[in-house]
Design a protein around this motif. Structure first.
Motif, PDB file in Angstrom:
ATOM      1  N   ALA A   1       5.448 -39.981  46.801  1.00  0.00           N
ATOM      2  CA  ALA A   1       6.132 -41.249  46.647  1.00  0.00           C
ATOM      3  C   ALA A   1       7.539 -41.133  47.228  1.00  0.00           C
ATOM      4  O   ALA A   1       8.165 -40.088  47.165  1.00  0.00           O
ATOM      5  N   CYS A   2       7.995 -42.211  47.836  1.00  0.00           N
ATOM      6  CA  CYS A   2       9.363 -42.267  48.361  1.00  0.00           C
ATOM      7  C   CYS A   2      10.344 -42.040  47.218  1.00  0.00           C
ATOM      8  O   CYS A   2      10.221 -42.649  46.159  1.00  0.00           O
ATOM      9  N   ALA A   3      11.301 -41.141  47.442  1.00  0.00           N
ATOM     10  CA  ALA A   3      12.225 -40.787  46.373  1.00  0.00           C
ATOM     11  C   ALA A   3      13.195 -41.932  46.067  1.00  0.00           C
ATOM     12  O   ALA A   3      13.673 -42.084  44.946  1.00  0.00           O
ATOM     13  N   THR A   4      13.500 -42.740  47.070  1.00  0.00           N
ATOM     14  CA  THR A   4      14.479 -43.811  46.868  1.00  0.00           C
ATOM     15  C   THR A   4      13.933 -44.909  45.961  1.00  0.00           C
ATOM     16  O   THR A   4      14.595 -45.358  45.045  1.00  0.00           O
ATOM     17  N   CYS A   5      12.715 -45.338  46.241  1.00  0.00           N
ATOM     18  CA  CYS A   5      12.156 -46.479  45.497  1.00  0.00           C
ATOM     19  C   CYS A   5      11.083 -46.036  44.522  1.00  0.00           C
ATOM     20  O   CYS A   5      10.450 -46.864  43.876  1.00  0.00           O
ATOM     21  N   ARG A   6      10.861 -44.745  44.406  1.00  0.00           N
ATOM     22  CA  ARG A   6       9.824 -44.184  43.538  1.00  0.00           C
ATOM     23  C   ARG A   6       8.452 -44.783  43.845  1.00  0.00           C
ATOM     24  O   ARG A   6       7.644 -45.022  42.952  1.00  0.00           O
TER      25      ARG A   6
ATOM     26  N   ALA B   1      12.854 -54.828  51.352  1.00  0.00           N
ATOM     27  CA  ALA B   1      12.142 -53.552  51.426  1.00  0.00           C
ATOM     28  C   ALA B   1      13.100 -52.392  51.172  1.00  0.00           C
ATOM     29  O   ALA B   1      14.296 -52.483  51.449  1.00  0.00           O
ATOM     30  N   CYS B   2      12.549 -51.313  50.661  1.00  0.00           N
ATOM     31  CA  CYS B   2      13.322 -50.086  50.450  1.00  0.00           C
ATOM     32  C   CYS B   2      13.871 -49.616  51.798  1.00  0.00           C
ATOM     33  O   CYS B   2      13.123 -49.518  52.769  1.00  0.00           O
ATOM     34  N   PRO B   3      15.175 -49.334  51.873  1.00  0.00           N
ATOM     35  CA  PRO B   3      15.758 -48.944  53.164  1.00  0.00           C
ATOM     36  C   PRO B   3      15.273 -47.574  53.646  1.00  0.00           C
ATOM     37  O   PRO B   3      15.333 -47.284  54.837  1.00  0.00           O
ATOM     38  N   THR B   4      14.777 -46.742  52.742  1.00  0.00           N
ATOM     39  CA  THR B   4      14.359 -45.394  53.145  1.00  0.00           C
ATOM     40  C   THR B   4      12.964 -45.394  53.762  1.00  0.00           C
ATOM     41  O   THR B   4      12.736 -44.826  54.815  1.00  0.00           O
ATOM     42  N   CYS B   5      12.027 -46.043  53.075  1.00  0.00           N
ATOM     43  CA  CYS B   5      10.628 -45.996  53.545  1.00  0.00           C
ATOM     44  C   CYS B   5      10.210 -47.303  54.202  1.00  0.00           C
ATOM     45  O   CYS B   5       9.054 -47.444  54.595  1.00  0.00           O
ATOM     46  N   HIS B   6      11.109 -48.254  54.296  1.00  0.00           N
ATOM     47  CA  HIS B   6      10.833 -49.556  54.902  1.00  0.00           C
ATOM     48  C   HIS B   6       9.627 -50.240  54.270  1.00  0.00           C
ATOM     49  O   HIS B   6       8.836 -50.887  54.952  1.00  0.00           O
TER      50      HIS B   6
END
Ligand SMILES: [Zn+2]
Ligand SMILES: [Zn+2]
Length: 381
Positions: A158-163, A212-217
């Motif tokens: 899972a993306c760490a920024t948005c879990r 959208a989450c900026p890390t994983c778009h």
């Protein structure tokens, strides 16, 4: 009854008890309401019948300590800003309403990422983490002696920024309008055929975010990496797999971690080779050393040079053994195997040439190829 629609129901209100009511208060309230609304006492009264069913449903959950705790946790989660009342059909499981159907906590894991999974860890099954594999290259001497290496492992998760939600942190999701929060859409195949497909809008997550989450778009996927120290035991061989217990993927819900398997690649040494627990070495010797015999010195990997006795008349390719100068194996130490390689001189001075000419003349009666001809005769006659 599925616990999927617990989120929309206030069982305490249905029973008319406080959220912290004890078991006897709950039983008392239930008995009273069940008696009042029982269909036998209210023939033809649909409202009473519906109420009777609601009371039974609420009591079934609240009277059971495990179910009650699960229900309370779910309510607590949704109290934090559930977007829409009447939101049902998690995961779009058709007919998923049977007793012991699907596990709502799996869906929560998907919706809210690791945090929710941890919060609900007590009701989820402990799962062992996956085994992982990697490769490591080490030097020849390190393989003989054993070493500690740093391994950098990256894993998809899972993306760490948005879990894993795909949404910009701090923003609220809302129910996907395309699939109405089910995560599935029905596509018509033509004729009478249709099938369920993952919703293209929310990718089955049931919720969507405006930002959208900026890390994983918005994908919710990410790569995480970690570095760990691994002990490589002495005597490891090229291609050997080392098992590092508990260094694999993390377990879920208190389950143990998986194992990490490291395939070790051992580099070459300019002088020594390996043959199991033996070290090998090619020792050039001169013609006269091989013919007349000699004491020669050869290096060992760690202990300084050793003297090896060459017997007179030692042929090219003979292997001599120096005991105990190999690799410290599990049960015993290997040997150093010295292969004799007779050198042919290429840059002779006049004195050496004269000496060899004298040697030639002295051995003129001996033809080293005589056997080739006698054996050929034997075969053809
Ligand atoms: Zn959707
Ligand atoms: Zn993200």
């Amino acid at each position: 009854m599925s616990n999927a629609d617990w989120a929309n129901k206030d069982f305490y209100k249905v029973l008319g008890v406080a959220k912290d009511a004890d078991a006897s208060a709950i039983k008392k309230a239930y008995r009273k309401l069940a008696r009042e609304n029982h269909p036998d006492s209210n023939p033809g009264n649909q409202a009473a019948e519906d109420r009777f069913k609601q009371v039974a449903e609420a009591y079934d959950v609240v009277v059971d300590a495990d179910k009650r705790r699960e229900y309370d946790e779910m309510q607590a989660l949704f109290a934090g800003g559930h977007p829409r009342a009447g939101f049902t059909g998690f995961g779009g499981q058709p007919g998923g309403g049977g007793m012991g159907g699907f596990d709502i906590s799996d869906l929560f894991g998907g919706l809210f990422g690791g945090g929710a999974a941890q919060q609900r860890g007590n009701v989820r099954r402990a799962t062992r983490g996956p085994d992982l594999e990697t490769e490591a290259s080490i030097g020849f001497t390190d393989a003989v002696d054993g070493t500690t290496i740093s391994l950098r492992l990256s894993s998809e998760g899972a993306c760490a920024t948005c879990r894993g939600t795909g949404g910009k942190p701090g923003t609220r999701p809302h129910v996907c309008p395309t699939c109405d929060g089910t995560g599935m859409v029905v596509s018509t195949m033509g004729g009478a055929f249709s099938m369920n497909e993952t919703c293209p809008e929310c990718h089955g997550r049931q919720m969507i975010y405006d930002e959208a989450c900026p890390t994983c778009h918005g994908s919710g996927r990410g790569t995480s990496s970690r570095t760990l120290q691994a002990r490589i035991p002495a005597g490891v061989k090229d291609g050997q797999k080392i098992r590092l217990k508990g260094k694999g993927g993390a377990g879920e819900n208190g389950g143990p971690a998986g194992d990490l398997f490291v395939t070790v690649r051992v580099g070459a040494h300019p002088v020594f080779g390996r043959k199991g627990d033996h070290l090998t070495l090619v020792a050039p010797v001169s013609f006269d050393e091989a013919a007349l015999g000699a004491q020669i010195t050869v290096p060992t990997l760690h202990d300084g040079p050793v003297t090896v006795k060459i017997a007179p008349g030692t042929p090219n390719g003979r292997v001599l053994r120096v005991r105990g100068r190999g690799v410290q194996g599990k049960s015993a130490t290997g040997d150093l195997l010295v292969t004799i390689e007779v050198q042919v001189p290429t840059d002779l001075d006049e004195a050496a040439k004269a000496a060899l000419a004298a040697y030639r003349d002295a051995t003129a009666g001996h033809d080293p190829r005589a056997a080739l001809f006698t054996r050929t005769q034997e075969r053809t006659s």
